[in-house]
Each structure stands twice: as C-alpha cells, then as structure tokens.
Design a protein around this motif. Structure first.
Motif, PDB file in Angstrom:
ATOM      1  N   ASP A 166       4.262   5.459  -4.273  1.00 13.32           N
ATOM      2  CA  ASP A 166       5.492   5.810  -4.993  1.00 13.32           C
ATOM      3  C   ASP A 166       5.177   6.596  -6.275  1.00 13.32           C
ATOM      4  OD1 ASP A 166       8.399   5.569  -5.212  1.00 13.32           O
ATOM      5  OD2 ASP A 166       7.947   4.375  -6.998  1.00 13.32           O
ATOM      6  N   ASP A 167       4.088   6.213  -6.950  1.00 13.38           N
ATOM      7  CA  ASP A 167       3.649   6.948  -8.151  1.00 13.38           C
ATOM      8  C   ASP A 167       3.368   8.408  -7.808  1.00 13.38           C
ATOM      9  OD1 ASP A 167       3.815   4.823  -9.821  1.00 13.38           O
ATOM     10  OD2 ASP A 167       1.671   4.337  -9.803  1.00 13.38           O
ATOM     11  N   ILE A 168       2.709   8.617  -6.679  1.00  9.27           N
ATOM     12  CA  ILE A 168       2.353   9.995  -6.294  1.00  9.27           C
ATOM     13  C   ILE A 168       3.607  10.777  -5.895  1.00  9.27           C
ATOM     14  CG2 ILE A 168       1.050  11.407  -4.635  1.00  9.27           C
ATOM     15  CD1 ILE A 168      -1.043   9.163  -4.573  1.00  9.27           C
ATOM     16  N   VAL A 169       4.543  10.112  -5.204  1.00  6.34           N
ATOM     17  CA  VAL A 169       5.787  10.792  -4.818  1.00  6.34           C
ATOM     18  C   VAL A 169       6.524  11.295  -6.051  1.00  6.34           C
ATOM     19  CG1 VAL A 169       8.063  10.477  -3.742  1.00  6.34           C
ATOM     20  CG2 VAL A 169       6.030   9.495  -2.663  1.00  6.34           C
ATOM     21  N   SER A 170       6.431  10.537  -7.141  1.00  2.00           N
ATOM     22  CA  SER A 170       7.174  10.961  -8.340  1.00  2.00           C
ATOM     23  C   SER A 170       6.373  11.906  -9.233  1.00  2.00           C
ATOM     24  CB  SER A 170       7.664   9.742  -9.124  1.00  2.00           C
ATOM     25  OG  SER A 170       6.822   8.652  -8.943  1.00  2.00           O
ATOM     26  N   THR A 171       5.237  12.425  -8.750  1.00  2.00           N
ATOM     27  CA  THR A 171       4.482  13.425  -9.513  1.00  2.00           C
ATOM     28  C   THR A 171       5.338  14.675  -9.695  1.00  2.00           C
ATOM     29  OG1 THR A 171       2.555  12.669  -8.326  1.00  2.00           O
ATOM     30  CG2 THR A 171       2.268  14.629  -9.666  1.00  2.00           C
TER      31      THR A 171
ATOM     32  N   ARG B 210       4.976   9.624   3.482  1.00  2.77           N
ATOM     33  CA  ARG B 210       4.719   9.007   4.784  1.00  2.77           C
ATOM     34  C   ARG B 210       4.043   7.642   4.617  1.00  2.77           C
ATOM     35  NH1 ARG B 210       1.522  12.556   9.100  1.00  2.77           N
ATOM     36  NH2 ARG B 210      -0.276  11.492   8.248  1.00  2.77           N
ATOM     37  N   ALA B 211       3.109   7.561   3.648  1.00  2.00           N
ATOM     38  CA  ALA B 211       2.431   6.285   3.390  1.00  2.00           C
ATOM     39  C   ALA B 211       3.453   5.216   2.998  1.00  2.00           C
ATOM     40  CB  ALA B 211       1.393   6.466   2.288  1.00  2.00           C
ATOM     41  N   LYS B 212       4.412   5.607   2.143  1.00  2.00           N
ATOM     42  CA  LYS B 212       5.441   4.652   1.691  1.00  2.00           C
ATOM     43  C   LYS B 212       6.204   4.067   2.870  1.00  2.00           C
ATOM     44  CE  LYS B 212       8.415   5.146  -1.792  1.00  2.00           C
ATOM     45  NZ  LYS B 212       9.312   5.844  -2.739  1.00  2.00           N
ATOM     46  N   SER B 213       6.500   4.934   3.860  1.00  2.50           N
ATOM     47  CA  SER B 213       7.279   4.465   5.007  1.00  2.50           C
ATOM     48  C   SER B 213       6.462   3.497   5.865  1.00  2.50           C
ATOM     49  CB  SER B 213       7.746   5.659   5.848  1.00  2.50           C
ATOM     50  OG  SER B 213       6.648   6.204   6.561  1.00  2.50           O
ATOM     51  N   ARG B 214       5.135   3.496   5.675  1.00  5.24           N
ATOM     52  CA  ARG B 214       4.278   2.625   6.495  1.00  5.24           C
ATOM     53  C   ARG B 214       3.890   1.323   5.792  1.00  5.24           C
ATOM     54  NH1 ARG B 214       0.524   7.491   9.069  1.00  5.24           N
ATOM     55  NH2 ARG B 214       1.562   7.477  11.090  1.00  5.24           N
ATOM     56  N   PHE B 215       3.947   1.344   4.468  1.00  2.37           N
ATOM     57  CA  PHE B 215       3.618   0.131   3.703  1.00  2.37           C
ATOM     58  C   PHE B 215       4.848  -0.769   3.597  1.00  2.37           C
ATOM     59  CE2 PHE B 215       0.161   2.644   1.526  1.00  2.37           C
ATOM     60  CZ  PHE B 215      -0.883   1.766   1.783  1.00  2.37           C
ATOM     61  N   ALA B 216       4.623  -2.068   3.382  1.00  2.00           N
ATOM     62  CA  ALA B 216       5.732  -2.985   3.069  1.00  2.00           C
ATOM     63  C   ALA B 216       6.260  -2.609   1.691  1.00  2.00           C
ATOM     64  CB  ALA B 216       5.223  -4.415   3.072  1.00  2.00           C
ATOM     65  N   VAL B 217       7.581  -2.545   1.570  1.00  2.00           N
ATOM     66  CA  VAL B 217       8.192  -2.160   0.296  1.00  2.00           C
ATOM     67  C   VAL B 217       7.711  -3.090  -0.822  1.00  2.00           C
ATOM     68  CG1 VAL B 217      10.375  -1.901  -0.970  1.00  2.00           C
ATOM     69  CG2 VAL B 217      10.235  -1.194   1.432  1.00  2.00           C
ATOM     70  N   GLY B 218       7.246  -2.482  -1.928  1.00  2.00           N
ATOM     71  CA  GLY B 218       6.814  -3.268  -3.074  1.00  2.00           C
ATOM     72  C   GLY B 218       5.349  -3.711  -3.015  1.00  2.00           C
ATOM     73  N   SER B 219       4.657  -3.482  -1.904  1.00  2.00           N
ATOM     74  CA  SER B 219       3.233  -3.848  -1.830  1.00  2.00           C
ATOM     75  C   SER B 219       2.432  -2.902  -2.745  1.00  2.00           C
ATOM     76  CB  SER B 219       2.747  -3.732  -0.386  1.00  2.00           C
ATOM     77  OG  SER B 219       2.788  -2.374   0.029  1.00  2.00           O
ATOM     78  N   PRO B 220       1.207  -3.311  -3.126  1.00  2.00           N
ATOM     79  CA  PRO B 220       0.432  -2.463  -4.048  1.00  2.00           C
ATOM     80  C   PRO B 220       0.249  -1.024  -3.527  1.00  2.00           C
ATOM     81  CG  PRO B 220      -0.648  -4.594  -3.759  1.00  2.00           C
ATOM     82  CD  PRO B 220       0.501  -4.566  -2.799  1.00  2.00           C
ATOM     83  N   GLY B 221      -0.002  -0.874  -2.230  1.00  2.00           N
ATOM     84  CA  GLY B 221      -0.154   0.463  -1.651  1.00  2.00           C
ATOM     85  C   GLY B 221       1.137   1.258  -1.778  1.00  2.00           C
TER      86      GLY B 221
END
Ligand SMILES: [Zn+2]
Length: 474
Positions: A462-467, A446-457
């Motif tokens: 994305d790192d956590i999604v790929s856990t 959900r956080a990914k969908s709210r951040f600008a793609v490629g921003s540090p957040g």
C-alpha cells in the motif's frame, strides 16, 4: 567479492543490463570546477552517480577512513565512503554524510597512506562544515551581485539621460563587481582548502599516521596545475592547489613526528590487491597485461590477470587462476567470492554456491556477497534452495536496502515456491529502486489484491501504491 553485475558496470561481457545503485540526487554546491557536474555526466536521467559496489574495496576504505573520522569527531555521523566509477582522480564531499572518491583516485594512489590522506582532507571539509559555509557565502555573493547590477543599471540609466559617457562607465560597473565577487569566492574556497589541510594533518597526527601521502598527492596536482591549462584532473578544479597552499602543507607535514612512518606490509598488500581488482574489472586486457605482465608473480598481478581472464577470456582458465590465489590465501573471502562470481556469470550457478558460501562466511556475512550467494541459489533452479535464498536475501537487504538486484532475486525465489504476493511485492520494490514508479505501483497493486487486507505485506504494498506518480522515469 564484488557484487559486480550491478556494480562493476564497464565491459561486463555476459551479464544483463546494468543496474545503477540508487543514490539520491545531490545538491551541487561547489561553484568552482563543479566536481558534481563531472561525476554526474552520463547520467541523463538523474538516477544518481555511477557508483561502484564492492565488498573488498568498501571494507578497505572503511578501514582507511574510520580512524581519521574518529579523530575528526565524526564517528557518530556514520559517514560513508562511496566509490564512483570514473577513471579520473577526484574526491569530494557532497552532502556532509558521504565522501565520494573516484576509482581513478584509488588506482592512481600507490600507497594506503595516499588515499588515507585524501580521506583525511575530505574529513577536514566535513568537520569544518565547509559546505554549508560555502552555501551561505554564495547566497551573500548573489545578493551583492544583484545590488551591484542594480547600481550599474542605475548608472547606465543616468548616463543615457545625461547624454554623457557615463553609460559606458555603467557597463563597467556591471561587470567589475562580478569579477570581484568571483575572486572573493575563490579566495574563500582556497581558505577552506587550507583549513581542511590543517585539519587533516591534525587527524593524521592523532592517529599516528604520516601526512606524507597527502602531501605527495597534492604536490603532484600542484605541479600538474602549473602546466595543464585545460583537461586537468577534476580534483584540481574542486580543490584549488595554490603553490603557497602546498608549501604550507609540506611544512606542516614535515613537522609531524610520523612523517617517515610507512603503511604496514599487510595493508600495502590489501591496497595493491584493490588496485589490481580495479584494473582487472575496468581496464582493457592489453592494459592489464602491460601493468601486470606474466613475469610478475605477485598476488596482486595474479589477481588482476585472473579477473581480466574471467571478464574477457575463458572461464576454465580463470577458475584455475583463482584456485591458485585461494591456495596462497585460503582465508581471503574475496578470492572465493571471485571464483563464485566467475562461475555464476559463466552459467554454472550450482558450482558457484560452495565458494560463495565460503566467501560469505569468511567476510562476516558481507551483504553484497550474500546477495551474490542468493543469486546463485536462485539460479541453480533447485527448489530446495528457495527457502534459504529468501532468508539470505532478506537479511542482506536489511543492510543493503538500495540493491535493486537483491529484490529481483528475492522475487524469483518467492515465485519458485509459489508465494506470488511476496514475489509481486519484491518486484515492486526493485522497480521502485530503479525509479520506475509506474511499474512499481502496478505490481504493488497486484500484490495488495493477493495479501490479506492489513497484513504487513499488504501495508508495504500500500505504501508503494501511494508513491507519487510524478517521480517516475519511465
Ligand atoms: Zn579540499
């Protein structure tokens, strides 16, 4: 001073569910006594040992350990002393990076020198590389065992073929080598203990300290070991206390020019305050009153009673007691911390802010205290504090990246100011630390969908999604 909610798990009267500090699983190494099996009991999910976190005690243990670690040539290894919330006496090294010590060992040690001696001994194990040597020795023993069993099996087969009594001899051949190997490993472990003792005395001499405390502790366990057949302290099992070993240590320790050297009164007071805190937080009120009766007006006794009162009695009385402590030692950060914590947990977060600010300042911004301050700022529901809470919590989490509670508070601070992407990311990090990988991935998605793609957040989410999904406990 203590970061208690997550950290002082026993008997938290108010306070939400306990969060255990995430400690990575430890490889069991010791074959005798397996102190780890003991330390890990009650931890069925394998999330780690029940670790106690407390800024005051951790600072004291750093002050105890750093001179000996330096003398051991280990100052660059960044070795941590971790406190296990267990009332028995134990101390052990599990991974060459951390020395674990039970709060029971701290409570039972009457002087700084006794704890320093135990830490010096553990430093001796680390400096000697004993863990990896023991692993090698065990691997070799296992090979010997297999060979012996194969030989035994061969003898049985031969015996049964010939119809003679050799089969019986074969059975004996199978069990005897195991006993021999067990004894070999045991004597090897004893040898390591003696080496660690010798190293410890060397480190203590090099730092101008006495080995008397170490000797006193080991003597006590050696005597105990003579009488206790079972139910002995785990320390005796993890550190075999042979009589010759203790006698050897006594000779060595006595020979040191520092034998009669005592801890400074200031250090002894800090030690006594630490013991009082352990009692106040972990023992029942009647036990605290027995150990620290009202007639005892020393600072440690007042401290123990104040903590016990806040944990089990009324907030107003506790705050008055802590105020008396603050008048006696206005620059002791941990008295201010205790006041702030009592107020925060007593549902008065706005009043907790000032004492926690003072505690933070006096402690040199100890991260555990800063997390508590951040918590008070968030709980006070004043939107003006949200920005400050975020700064404080983020700084603290850089130094304490495994404190899930810090991320929980950070998430709340972010949502106060409508920063929902950051809030989701912080909640995801908290879930990850709790071992709840599924929730962590959902929140991070959900956080990914709210951040600008490629921003540090976005990248962190994305790192956590790929856990890996397989590691989830829930
Ligand atoms: Zn040992």
């Amino acid at each position: 001073m203590t970061h208690i909610r997550p950290s002082w798990p026993h008997g938290a009267r108010r306070g939400p569910s306990l969060v255990r500090a995430a400690v990575t699983a430890i490889v069991a190494t010791a074959l005798i006594g397996t102190p780890l099996a003991h330390a890990q009991q009650g931890d069925s999910k394998g999330k780690g040992l029940p670790v106690l976190r407390d800024a005051e005690i951790e600072q004291l243990l750093r002050d105890y350990s750093s001179p000996v670690l330096r003398a051991a040539g280990l100052s660059r290894q960044n070795i941590q002393v971790v406190i296990i919330n267990d009332t028995t006496f134990n101390a052990f090294v599990a991974d060459g990076r951390r020395i674990f010590i039970n709060q029971g060992a701290l409570w039972q040690s009457k002087t700084p020198n006794q704890v320093i001696g135990v830490l010096a001994h553990e430093a001796g194990h680390i400096a000697g590389g004993h863990l990896s040597k023991m692993r090698e020795q065990m691997a070799r023993a296992q090979t010997q065992m297999i060979v012996a069993m194969l030989l035994g099996a061969g003898a049985i087969a031969a015996g049964s073929r010939s119809g003679s009594g050799v089969g019986q001899a074969g059975m004996a051949a199978m069990s005897a080598p195991q006993e021999v190997i067990r004894r070999t490993l045991l004597s090897y472990a004893r040898q390591q203990e003696e080496n660690a003792d010798r190293a410890a005395v060397k480190f203590l001499n090099a730092t101008g300290q006495s080995a008397k405390g170490m000797y006193q502790t080991f003597r006590r366990f050696a005597d105990e070991g003579l009488f206790a057949t079972h139910g002995a302290d785990p320390y005796v099992q993890s550190h075999p206390m042979a009589a010759e070993r203790v006698a050897g240590l006594e000779r060595l320790a006595h020979a040191s020019p520092n034998w009669d050297k005592e801890d400074s009164p200031a250090l002894q007071l800090r030690h006594d305050l630490m013991r009082a805190k352990i009692a106040g937080f972990t023992q029942r009120p009647d036990a605290v009153r027995r150990a620290y009766p009202g007639s005892d007006q020393s600072l440690p006794a007042q401290y123990a009673r104040a903590i016990s009162t806040y944990r089990h009695g009324d907030l107003r009385a506790a705050v008055a007691m802590v105020d008396a402590l603050i008048r006696a030692q206005p620059n002791n950060p941990y008295f201010h911390e205790l006041k702030g914590q009592a107020l925060l947990e007593g549902g008065r977060p706005a009043e907790a802010i000032a004492p926690l600010r003072r505690a933070s300042q006096l402690s040199g911004r100890a991260p555990l205290i800063e997390i508590l301050l951040g918590q008070a700022l968030v709980a006070s529901s004043n939107p003006a504090y949200a920005e400050e809470a975020i700064t404080i919590l983020r700084n603290a989490l850089v130094r304490e990246p495994e404190m899930a509670i810090g991320y929980v508070q950070l998430a709340m601070a972010y949502s106060r100011k409508g920063a929902y992407a950051e809030a989701d990311l912080a909640s995801a990090q908290a879930a990850l630390l709790r071992g709840d990988n599924k929730t962590a991935r959902d929140l991070a998605t959900r956080a990914k969908s709210r951040f600008a793609v490629g921003s540090p957040g976005w990248v962190r989410a994305d790192d956590i999604v790929s856990t890996k999904p397989g590691k989830s406990n829930n």
